[in-house]
Motif scaffolding. Structure first.
Motif, short mmCIF file in Angstrom:
data_model
loop_
_atom_site.label_atom_id
_atom_site.label_comp_id
_atom_site.label_asym_id
_atom_site.label_seq_id
_atom_site.Cartn_x
_atom_site.Cartn_y
_atom_site.Cartn_z
N SER A 23 2.69 3.90 -4.31
CA SER A 23 2.74 3.95 -2.65
C SER A 23 2.23 2.71 -1.97
N GLY A 24 3.05 2.11 -1.06
CA GLY A 24 2.91 1.40 -0.16
C GLY A 24 3.85 0.15 -0.76
N CYS A 25 4.59 0.31 -1.73
CA CYS A 25 5.32 -0.87 -2.42
C CYS A 25 6.73 -0.60 -2.17
N THR A 28 9.99 2.04 3.34
CA THR A 28 10.34 3.42 3.67
C THR A 28 11.32 4.28 2.70
N THR A 46 5.55 7.62 -1.16
CA THR A 46 5.64 7.04 0.41
C THR A 46 4.11 6.18 0.40
N THR A 47 4.48 5.19 1.48
CA THR A 47 2.94 4.62 1.94
C THR A 47 2.28 5.74 2.52
N SER A 48 0.89 5.24 2.51
CA SER A 48 0.12 6.39 3.06
C SER A 48 0.39 6.93 4.41
N LEU A 75 -3.37 0.02 6.24
CA LEU A 75 -2.47 1.56 6.33
C LEU A 75 -1.69 1.46 7.60
N GLY A 77 1.51 2.27 9.83
CA GLY A 77 2.48 3.29 9.76
C GLY A 77 2.87 4.02 10.95
N SER A 101 1.96 10.32 0.15
CA SER A 101 0.78 9.98 0.11
C SER A 101 0.24 9.91 1.68
#
Length: 370
Positions: A23-25, A28, A46-48, A75, A77, A101
């Motif tokens: 997640s986050g890496c 999109t 996905t990114t949180s 975080l 987004g 996430s």
């Protein structure tokens, strides 16, 4: 590469590869798609996603450290509505399982997010990022307390779409991660991601101030792999039937193999993607080669293998090329005849020769329960 060998299952979710993004890496997904086909990923995490848009923390929020990266992103987004409108539809078209996430400041907010995902196409699983501040508990992380972490998981499980696995992602910054894991599984978690980043800090020697705005941040990369492996090993020992996604410093197929042997059914690649965005297919290929070299025909046969006593591995698990037998050197010194050696010993010491003592009995070897 043997695609059959790498197949794995996470709480009913069948994956063609055990290597996921963390997640986050992966941004999109569009950013990563420039370097590798997303269908070659086991899953895209996905990114949180949070309930409302967030800008994140001000810069600087990234600092390099030896064998790792310190991040304090906050975080950022578009919020759940922006995610559902712009990001999830595109990901759903790519043919890759999508693990969404979610993050929130209260159990109710987590439940709201899970409910909002209900009925949305393309959601293969929900990963619950319990390493978030609990506004009702002075901002302490949910994952620090078994009861708080369980409350979040229970809320998500109750609101999540039927049949969609719920995965709890835990922090190592606790006294006993097994207790937290047990609480989350009892509350309805179908699987676990171990681990989130390790809290740390760095100081900029030029400004003489903390290197990231938030003072401390999350440490990721190879530096935390031994910590993550320990967590995976301990939790698998306590919950051998619960699928685990190992995360932390995975850069090669052998890194992934270590996690599998410790008890992980899959691994997630994070920091490595920042300098090698095409790493996931490579790591999967290297893991397949490592399994083949050990004559392991199925990934499942290797999961938790490090927990078995020596000599209790499945019969097919053995090196493909055994080491050559030991051979004596071609020119060895002449051995002293035993009779001559016994006769010379008293003269050398000036005392009568004594018989050799009887060998001591072998000590009983006991396994240690982690």
């Amino acid at each position: 590469m043997n695609s059959q060998r790498l197949k794995t299952k996470i709480a009913g979710l069948e994956l063609a590869s055990p290597v996921l993004t963390a997640s986050g890496c992966g941004g999109t997904g569009r950013e990563l798609a420039q370097f590798c086909e997303l269908t070659r990923l086991g899953a895209f995490v996905t990114t949180s996603v949070m309930a409302r848009p967030r800008a994140g923390r001000p810069t600087p929020r990234v600092a390099e450290t030896p064998s790792g990266i310190l991040t304090a992103m906050g975080l950022p987004g578009p919020g759940v509505e922006g995610f559902l409108e712009h990001e999830l539809p595109w990901l759903a078209e790519q043919g890759v399982p999508v693990v969404v996430s979610v993050a929130g400041n209260s159990a109710e907010e987590f439940a709201e997010l899970a409910a909002r995902l209900s009925g949305e196409p393309g959601v293969a699983a929900i990963e619950v990022n319990v390493a978030c501040p609990n506004v009702a508990d002075r901002g302490r992380m949910f994952a620090w307390h078994p009861g708080a972490a369980a409350a979040v998981v229970r809320a998500v499980r109750g609101a999540a779409p039927a049949g969609v696995p719920v995965i709890a992602k835990l922090t190592p910054d606790v006294t006993d991660i097994v207790t937290i894991a047990l609480a989350c599984v009892d509350a309805g978690a179908d699987a676990l991601t171990l681990i989130n980043t390790v809290e740390g800090m760095a100081i900029d020697h030029r400004t003489l101030r903390p290197a990231v705005t938030g003072v401390s941040g999350g440490l990721s990369g190879p530096a935390i792999r031994p910590i993550a492996l320990r967590c995976v090993y301990q939790v698998h020992a306590a919950l051998p039937r619960t699928p685990i996604i190992g995360c932390g410093g995975v850069a090669t197929g052998l890194d992934a193999l270590e996690y599998v042997l410790a008890g992980a059914s899959a691994v997630a690649v994070g920091t490595t993607l920042f300098h090698d965005p095409g790493a996931v297919p490579r790591i999967a290929r290297e893991l397949d080669e490592a399994l083949a070299a050990r004559r392991i025909e199925r990934l499942a046969d290797a999961v938790g293998l490090a927990h078995r006593p020596a000599g209790h591995a499945p019969p097919q698990v053995r090196p493909a090329t055994p080491p050559p037998p030991h051979t004596a050197p071609q020119t060895a010194p002449a051995a002293v005849p035993p009779a001559r050696e016994a006769a010379e010993a008293p003269a050398a010491s000036g005392r009568p020769a004594e018989p050799d003592p009887a060998p001591a009995p072998a000590a009983e070897v006991k396994e240690r329960t982690p």
